[in-house]
Design a protein around this motif. Sequence first.
Motif, PDB file in Angstrom:
ATOM      1  N   GLN A   1     -13.446   1.290  -0.986  1.00  0.00           N
ATOM      2  CA  GLN A   1     -12.427   0.506  -1.666  1.00  0.00           C
ATOM      3  C   GLN A   1     -12.996  -0.030  -2.975  1.00  0.00           C
ATOM      4  O   GLN A   1     -14.128  -0.521  -3.006  1.00  0.00           O
ATOM      5  CB  GLN A   1     -11.970  -0.647  -0.779  1.00  0.00           C
ATOM      6  CG  GLN A   1     -10.900  -1.534  -1.382  1.00  0.00           C
ATOM      7  CD  GLN A   1     -10.435  -2.609  -0.413  1.00  0.00           C
ATOM      8  OE1 GLN A   1     -10.114  -2.325   0.739  1.00  0.00           O
ATOM      9  NE2 GLN A   1     -10.413  -3.847  -0.875  1.00  0.00           N
TER      10      GLN A   1
ATOM     11  N   ALA B   1      -5.060  -4.643  -8.293  1.00  0.00           N
ATOM     12  CA  ALA B   1      -4.814  -3.490  -7.428  1.00  0.00           C
ATOM     13  C   ALA B   1      -6.152  -2.856  -7.041  1.00  0.00           C
ATOM     14  O   ALA B   1      -7.151  -2.978  -7.740  1.00  0.00           O
ATOM     15  CB  ALA B   1      -3.928  -2.476  -8.147  1.00  0.00           C
ATOM     16  N   TYR B   2      -6.180  -2.173  -5.892  1.00  0.00           N
ATOM     17  CA  TYR B   2      -7.398  -1.465  -5.509  1.00  0.00           C
ATOM     18  C   TYR B   2      -7.042  -0.107  -4.923  1.00  0.00           C
ATOM     19  O   TYR B   2      -5.951   0.110  -4.393  1.00  0.00           O
ATOM     20  CB  TYR B   2      -8.247  -2.278  -4.529  1.00  0.00           C
ATOM     21  CG  TYR B   2      -7.613  -2.576  -3.198  1.00  0.00           C
ATOM     22  CD1 TYR B   2      -7.560  -1.624  -2.178  1.00  0.00           C
ATOM     23  CD2 TYR B   2      -7.090  -3.844  -2.925  1.00  0.00           C
ATOM     24  CE1 TYR B   2      -7.001  -1.906  -0.950  1.00  0.00           C
ATOM     25  CE2 TYR B   2      -6.527  -4.140  -1.704  1.00  0.00           C
ATOM     26  CZ  TYR B   2      -6.481  -3.169  -0.716  1.00  0.00           C
ATOM     27  OH  TYR B   2      -5.909  -3.457   0.499  1.00  0.00           O
ATOM     28  N   ARG B   3      -7.978   0.817  -5.044  1.00  0.00           N
ATOM     29  CA  ARG B   3      -7.829   2.163  -4.493  1.00  0.00           C
ATOM     30  C   ARG B   3      -8.664   2.279  -3.222  1.00  0.00           C
ATOM     31  O   ARG B   3      -9.799   1.776  -3.169  1.00  0.00           O
ATOM     32  CB  ARG B   3      -8.256   3.215  -5.512  1.00  0.00           C
ATOM     33  CG  ARG B   3      -8.142   4.651  -5.011  1.00  0.00           C
ATOM     34  CD  ARG B   3      -8.391   5.644  -6.127  1.00  0.00           C
ATOM     35  NE  ARG B   3      -7.286   5.598  -7.089  1.00  0.00           N
ATOM     36  CZ  ARG B   3      -6.176   6.311  -6.985  1.00  0.00           C
ATOM     37  NH1 ARG B   3      -5.990   7.114  -5.930  1.00  0.00           N
ATOM     38  NH2 ARG B   3      -5.242   6.238  -7.897  1.00  0.00           N
ATOM     39  N   ARG B   4      -8.100   2.943  -2.210  1.00  0.00           N
ATOM     40  CA  ARG B   4      -8.798   3.071  -0.931  1.00  0.00           C
ATOM     41  C   ARG B   4      -8.823   4.528  -0.486  1.00  0.00           C
ATOM     42  O   ARG B   4      -7.795   5.218  -0.523  1.00  0.00           O
ATOM     43  CB  ARG B   4      -8.117   2.206   0.139  1.00  0.00           C
ATOM     44  CG  ARG B   4      -8.866   2.174   1.466  1.00  0.00           C
ATOM     45  CD  ARG B   4      -8.233   1.162   2.404  1.00  0.00           C
ATOM     46  NE  ARG B   4      -6.912   1.564   2.836  1.00  0.00           N
ATOM     47  CZ  ARG B   4      -5.992   0.714   3.292  1.00  0.00           C
ATOM     48  NH1 ARG B   4      -6.253  -0.580   3.306  1.00  0.00           N
ATOM     49  NH2 ARG B   4      -4.829   1.151   3.691  1.00  0.00           N
TER      50      ARG B   4
ATOM     51  N   TYR C   1       0.840  -1.201   0.000  1.00  0.00           N
ATOM     52  CA  TYR C   1       0.000   0.000   0.000  1.00  0.00           C
ATOM     53  C   TYR C   1       0.872   1.247   0.000  1.00  0.00           C
ATOM     54  O   TYR C   1       1.847   1.353   0.749  1.00  0.00           O
ATOM     55  CB  TYR C   1      -0.914   0.005   1.225  1.00  0.00           C
ATOM     56  CG  TYR C   1      -1.698   1.291   1.390  1.00  0.00           C
ATOM     57  CD1 TYR C   1      -2.896   1.489   0.711  1.00  0.00           C
ATOM     58  CD2 TYR C   1      -1.228   2.305   2.214  1.00  0.00           C
ATOM     59  CE1 TYR C   1      -3.617   2.666   0.853  1.00  0.00           C
ATOM     60  CE2 TYR C   1      -1.937   3.490   2.362  1.00  0.00           C
ATOM     61  CZ  TYR C   1      -3.130   3.662   1.674  1.00  0.00           C
ATOM     62  OH  TYR C   1      -3.826   4.835   1.817  1.00  0.00           O
TER      63      TYR C   1
ATOM     64  N   ASP D   1     -11.770  -2.301  -6.553  1.00  0.00           N
ATOM     65  CA  ASP D   1     -10.778  -3.021  -7.342  1.00  0.00           C
ATOM     66  C   ASP D   1     -10.675  -2.423  -8.743  1.00  0.00           C
ATOM     67  O   ASP D   1     -11.638  -1.853  -9.275  1.00  0.00           O
ATOM     68  CB  ASP D   1     -11.171  -4.494  -7.453  1.00  0.00           C
ATOM     69  CG  ASP D   1     -11.132  -5.210  -6.113  1.00  0.00           C
ATOM     70  OD1 ASP D   1     -10.441  -4.698  -5.206  1.00  0.00           O
ATOM     71  OD2 ASP D   1     -11.796  -6.261  -5.985  1.00  0.00           O
ATOM     72  N   ARG D   2      -9.511  -2.610  -9.367  1.00  0.00           N
ATOM     73  CA  ARG D   2      -9.320  -2.090 -10.717  1.00  0.00           C
ATOM     74  C   ARG D   2      -9.702  -3.098 -11.799  1.00  0.00           C
ATOM     75  O   ARG D   2      -9.932  -2.729 -12.944  1.00  0.00           O
ATOM     76  CB  ARG D   2      -7.871  -1.667 -10.906  1.00  0.00           C
ATOM     77  CG  ARG D   2      -7.487  -0.468 -10.055  1.00  0.00           C
ATOM     78  CD  ARG D   2      -6.157   0.097 -10.455  1.00  0.00           C
ATOM     79  NE  ARG D   2      -5.834   1.285  -9.673  1.00  0.00           N
ATOM     80  CZ  ARG D   2      -4.719   2.000  -9.833  1.00  0.00           C
ATOM     81  NH1 ARG D   2      -3.835   1.627 -10.746  1.00  0.00           N
ATOM     82  NH2 ARG D   2      -4.508   3.073  -9.091  1.00  0.00           N
TER      83      ARG D   2
ATOM     84  N   GLY E   1       0.294   5.620  -0.049  1.00  0.00           N
ATOM     85  CA  GLY E   1      -0.715   6.670   0.011  1.00  0.00           C
ATOM     86  C   GLY E   1      -0.280   7.847   0.847  1.00  0.00           C
ATOM     87  O   GLY E   1       0.882   7.969   1.262  1.00  0.00           O
TER      88      GLY E   1
ATOM     89  N   SER F   1      -3.404   3.527  -2.753  1.00  0.00           N
ATOM     90  CA  SER F   1      -3.699   2.331  -3.555  1.00  0.00           C
ATOM     91  C   SER F   1      -2.846   1.165  -3.076  1.00  0.00           C
ATOM     92  O   SER F   1      -1.732   1.365  -2.572  1.00  0.00           O
ATOM     93  CB  SER F   1      -3.434   2.602  -5.040  1.00  0.00           C
ATOM     94  OG  SER F   1      -2.077   2.925  -5.259  1.00  0.00           O
ATOM     95  N   ASP F   2      -3.381  -0.029  -3.220  1.00  0.00           N
ATOM     96  CA  ASP F   2      -2.703  -1.252  -2.816  1.00  0.00           C
ATOM     97  C   ASP F   2      -2.393  -2.068  -4.065  1.00  0.00           C
ATOM     98  O   ASP F   2      -3.303  -2.459  -4.810  1.00  0.00           O
ATOM     99  CB  ASP F   2      -3.586  -2.063  -1.858  1.00  0.00           C
ATOM    100  CG  ASP F   2      -2.848  -3.221  -1.228  1.00  0.00           C
ATOM    101  OD1 ASP F   2      -2.493  -4.160  -1.971  1.00  0.00           O
ATOM    102  OD2 ASP F   2      -2.625  -3.195  -0.009  1.00  0.00           O
ATOM    103  N   ARG F   3      -1.109  -2.341  -4.297  1.00  0.00           N
ATOM    104  CA  ARG F   3      -0.673  -3.081  -5.482  1.00  0.00           C
ATOM    105  C   ARG F   3      -0.372  -4.529  -5.089  1.00  0.00           C
ATOM    106  O   ARG F   3       0.356  -4.781  -4.138  1.00  0.00           O
ATOM    107  CB  ARG F   3       0.587  -2.425  -6.057  1.00  0.00           C
ATOM    108  CG  ARG F   3       1.178  -3.157  -7.260  1.00  0.00           C
ATOM    109  CD  ARG F   3       2.345  -2.360  -7.824  1.00  0.00           C
ATOM    110  NE  ARG F   3       3.369  -2.112  -6.808  1.00  0.00           N
ATOM    111  CZ  ARG F   3       4.336  -2.979  -6.504  1.00  0.00           C
ATOM    112  NH1 ARG F   3       4.396  -4.159  -7.128  1.00  0.00           N
ATOM    113  NH2 ARG F   3       5.234  -2.681  -5.596  1.00  0.00           N
TER     114      ARG F   3
END
Length: 492
Positions: free
Chosen positions: A423, A395-398, A347, A425-426, A349, A383-385
């Motif tokens: 949250q 990956a997702y954005r939080r 993560y 997901d991409r 950010g 974001s978490d890769r």
Amino acid sequence: MAVQRSSRPALSRPLRLLVLAACLAPPFAWSQAQAPSTPPATACPLQPRYPLPADRSDLQKLATAQQAAADERGCLTNAAFHAWRGATLLALGRTAEAIEPLERALLHDPDLPGAQLDLAQALAAEGDTASARAFLAHMRQRSDLPLPIGQVIDRQLEILSLPTPLANVLTAGWQSRWQFSAMGGSETNLNNAPSSSEVTLTFPQGDVTLPLDVESRPRSGGATLGVVQWQGLRPWNESVLVVQAEFKARQTGDSETSYQQSDVAATWLDAPAASRQWVARVARSHLRYGGTSLLRATRATLQYQWEARERTEASPWSEVLAGCRPAASLELEHRGYPESRVLDGLYQGGAAGWLCRRSMVGRGIEALTANTFFYGAQARLGSDRPLQAARAGGAYRRAEVRAQWEGPWLGGRVGAQWSTTRQRDRTPYSPLLGNVPRSTIRHVLQLEASWPLTESLALVANAEISRQSSNLAVFDARQRSVYMGLRWEVMQ
């Protein structure tokens, strides 16, 4: 003439740094190098500079230069110069000599907070604990004083009233605090199960709805919760090191829903005496759930803190934001799942927010503590890769918004914290779940209250309500919990 020192306890060295850095709270919005309220007509040839030299020989040279300039016309009425000189003498251990320049600084600027703290330390070292307590009590009444810092001042006031042997132990080396909590209560979702009783799967032939197994549905029941916390403060030259550790264990009637969680963190504050500063923090967490190592996380944070806002007449928000300290940070976290490495992620950010404190007028230290209000807000985005391409959803954005408040209530204290986290997901999460990206929103309300029973024992209670909603029903969840018990605190 030599000053006869008393055997009464001195404040911990340096009190200024320990107070400013307490409990990971933002430091005072005051600088020891603050300009005097009335500038001298002639400039002082030596201008205050912080941090003070770490090398003792350089510190001694500085003290000699300050002594030579002390009678210069431009320095005579310069409060910041005299406060600087007093801080230098304190750093050299010459507490008796430090009293005169610190008193002179406050004569020209009575509200210079750095000088007030240093003078309290010098007076305590010389045995004048009554005057030291008076200065600390005056500091405690400041409306812009953060709550955790006020708690450390309260502790110093308590130390000054202790018998000498015990006080000497408490003021030596690390200043630390232990807390032991034992509580009992109940929860509605001990196994963190989805709230839906069925799941819809998508096949080429069409959607199929299947009921969830009974064991996969939320389980409610009673539980006991034990918590052990330790916090230590230690000065490091002009900086401060803060170390925290916590162990939490929940025990239920089923080992599959019991857990143990440990957290340890170290925080470095580079210049707590300054109005602005950098703060670096590293932390490590480990969660065991149902006898299995579920999560291991390592976090690193770099934060910058600005000086607190002052009260003005121009804005209607001035009263609300007075004493609020803004801060911004960068965050990095590695999350590892030992039993399912495909979920591992990194993560990255940032966060920004305010930390505020207000005190209502009261008589005595106890009244000041009881009438303290603390509130703040923070926004976080990152974001978490995934570390493996096979992770569902990729990956997702939080994004998160958090607000908190704490204040007096019915002879004790009550606190509330609200957070909302989004949250998304991409990439699609799973072909069997509609082949769409997962999107969730989670709301959490936490309440905590405490009522003192004795000086070290308190009755505590906490409650939590959480709700998570998702476009994929299998990720919908609800949970409520209530606990009550006792908390014992030990200062070392």
